[in-house]
Scaffold this active site. Structure first.
Site, PDB file in Angstrom:
ATOM      1  N   PHE A 134     -72.985  34.118  70.535  1.00  0.00           N
ATOM      2  CA  PHE A 134     -71.875  35.008  70.156  1.00  0.00           C
ATOM      3  C   PHE A 134     -70.678  34.139  69.816  1.00  0.00           C
ATOM      4  O   PHE A 134     -70.187  33.384  70.662  1.00  0.00           O
ATOM      5  CB  PHE A 134     -71.510  35.986  71.275  1.00  0.00           C
ATOM      6  N   ASP A 190     -68.007  25.804  70.884  1.00  0.00           N
ATOM      7  CA  ASP A 190     -67.251  27.046  71.064  1.00  0.00           C
ATOM      8  C   ASP A 190     -66.981  27.251  72.547  1.00  0.00           C
ATOM      9  O   ASP A 190     -67.851  27.691  73.301  1.00  0.00           O
ATOM     10  CB  ASP A 190     -68.056  28.209  70.483  1.00  0.00           C
ATOM     11  N   LYS A 221     -59.113  33.087  75.073  1.00  0.00           N
ATOM     12  CA  LYS A 221     -59.251  33.701  76.396  1.00  0.00           C
ATOM     13  C   LYS A 221     -58.347  33.052  77.441  1.00  0.00           C
ATOM     14  O   LYS A 221     -57.138  33.203  77.389  1.00  0.00           O
ATOM     15  CB  LYS A 221     -60.720  33.721  76.807  1.00  0.00           C
ATOM     16  N   THR A 277     -50.462  34.213  58.635  1.00  0.00           N
ATOM     17  CA  THR A 277     -49.031  34.488  58.810  1.00  0.00           C
ATOM     18  C   THR A 277     -48.485  33.876  60.096  1.00  0.00           C
ATOM     19  O   THR A 277     -47.499  33.135  60.078  1.00  0.00           O
ATOM     20  CB  THR A 277     -48.778  36.003  58.808  1.00  0.00           C
TER      21      THR A 277
END
Length: 446
Positions: free
Chosen positions: A160, A269, A300, A324
């Site tokens: 994931f 990751d 997280k 942005t």
């Protein structure tokens, strides 16, 4: 409250509404006044639990309030002192060899932009220093080669990495995340699936490593020969959403060797594993990799998203790794304080101590309740998980734990994962284990 929310947006995933004023430390309080020991911590994202006083002081500081009120477009208008804030927070705990960091808002955009940085690096290698051509500039605008490249990222079954479209191509944990969405034809290899207890199946698990690594080699060869070059490999140190699936340090060491041999980048990751729960800031530090990872992505418990990268992956043009906001300075202010508290209160050592209490207790329960808990308790620090004997029993245990005052988290097919905050202490582990045993005595044997 759920009914009111459901009028505005699809709300069936909501478990309950929370009273965040009353939630404190390791305890979450719902709007009905129920207090639960939280071993899930907002999907592994609360570093210091609820309402930590040191974080409240950060917000109350008048000098810091400017950062909370004014959210800048960091890629163009960073505030005075921004480099120092990054140095005091993110770079002070950077993985080995990393001096470059980019901030983003979440884990998905962190991985997505790490993929983009990988593709730029790979294409620049192919150019060999030649300038970008007019044909590249024009063809990319209509999604054609040579401006749009045929590059790929290799991922692993059960992984994931997020829910943006590029990340979804590398996500293979549950169909609910992927159904109805287009996906890119990128390589997928098998992640090791070990037999437990590990010490009894050492040779079988080594063979599993070899089989999976052979698949990695095969996918590199298949895609590179076809011209869909594998620019990078993305992998979690522990497949969290996929069921807390672990692999050996030797697997990761050999994966890095294969990736380097094929001229690709290794993207680790650490969105869920990073931030200290494993007893180190970065889970992959447990693997003793011979070289620094090329990219380490985070979010997280780190409060902000982003990625670390080695200097050779630095973009050569502006606006390529950009949006942005590029993260949020207020989150970095909070992270700066979190890092200070973690060091001051020895919270990495606490994660190891509390994790040992959890693991020892869970292994004991798995021996005494083999009809309920499978013999595959696994974890590093407090980043722990165990499987129930069936998906139905996992779901029943999850609900009954809530009814007895514990908030845990499901993952995989029949796994319960534990993701407590860094202030989770051994006596909290004892409370959890006592309540879990009560639940195990209460659930039906099937």
């Amino acid at each position: 409250m759920i009914a009111n929310l459901d009028k505005i947006q699809f709300a069936s995933a909501v478990w309950y509404f929370t009273d965040y004023k009353k939630s404190l430390g390791n305890y979450i309080v719902d709007v009905d006044g129920n207090s639960l020991l939280d071993v899930f911590s907002q999907i592994s994202s609360l570093p210091l639990g609820y309402n930590h006083p040191d974080l409240h002081k950060v917000i109350q500081d008048p000098d810091n309030q400017i950062a909370f009120v004014n959210r800048p477009a960091l890629g163009i208008f960073p505030a005075e002192g921004w480099p120092e804030k990054l140095t005091n927070s993110l770079l002070s705990i950077a993985p080995k060899g990393h001096t470059q960091v980019n901030t983003f808002a979440c884990g998905s955009c962190s991985n997505e932009n790490a993929f983009k940085a990988t593709f730029m690096w790979y294409r620049n290698k192919q150019r060999g220093g030649a300038p970008i051509t007019d044909e590249e500039n024009s063809s990319c605008l209509i999604n054609r080669q040579p401006g749009s490249t045929p590059f790929t990222i290799m991922s692993f079954k059960g992984s994931f990495h997020g829910q943006t479209l590029g990340c979804l191509t590398t996500t293979h944990s549950r169909s609910i995340f992927k159904l109805d969405f287009p996906a890119l034809d990128w390589p997928i290899a098998s992640f090791p699936r070990y037999r437990y207890p590990l010490e009894e199946f050492a040779e079988e698990n080594k063979a599993e490593d070899r089989k999976c690594l052979a698949q990695v080699e095969e996918e590199f060869e298949r895609f590179n020969k076809s011209g869909r070059f594998v620019a990078g490999v993305v992998i979690e140190p522990v497949q969290a959403e996929g069921g807390d699936v672990h692999a050996s340090p030797e697997f990761f060491q050999e994966l890095q060797r294969i990736t380097k041999k094929n001229g690709a980048a290794l993207i680790i990751d650490e969105v869920q594993t990073g931030g200290g729960a494993t007893g180190k800031y970065w889970c992959h530090e447990h693997f003793n990799l011979p070289d620094p990872a090329d990219f380490v992505t985070f979010s997280k418990k780190m409060l902000t998203g982003g990625f670390y990268s080695l200097p050779e992956f630095r973009p050569q043009q502006g606006l390529k790794i950009f949006n942005t906001w590029m993260g949020d300075p207020s989150k970095v202010l909070l992270l700066e304080k979190v890092v200070e508290v973690v060091k001051r209160d020895n919270l990495l050592n606490l994660a190891q101590e509390s994790g040992k209490r959890l693991m020892d207790g869970l292994k004991d329960l798995s021996k005494r309740y083999p009809q309920h808990i499978k013999n595959n308790v696994r974890g590093i620090g407090t980043f722990c998980a165990f499987d129930l004997s069936s998906p139905q029993k996992r779901d029943e245990t999850f609900v009954k734990l809530q009814h007895h005052g514990v908030q845990s988290g499901p993952c995989g097919e029949q796994t319960l994962r534990l993701r407590p905050s860094l202030v989770f202490q051994p006596h909290h582990a004892d409370i959890f284990l006592d309540i879990l045993e009560t639940v195990l005595n209460d659930i039906q044997t099937v």
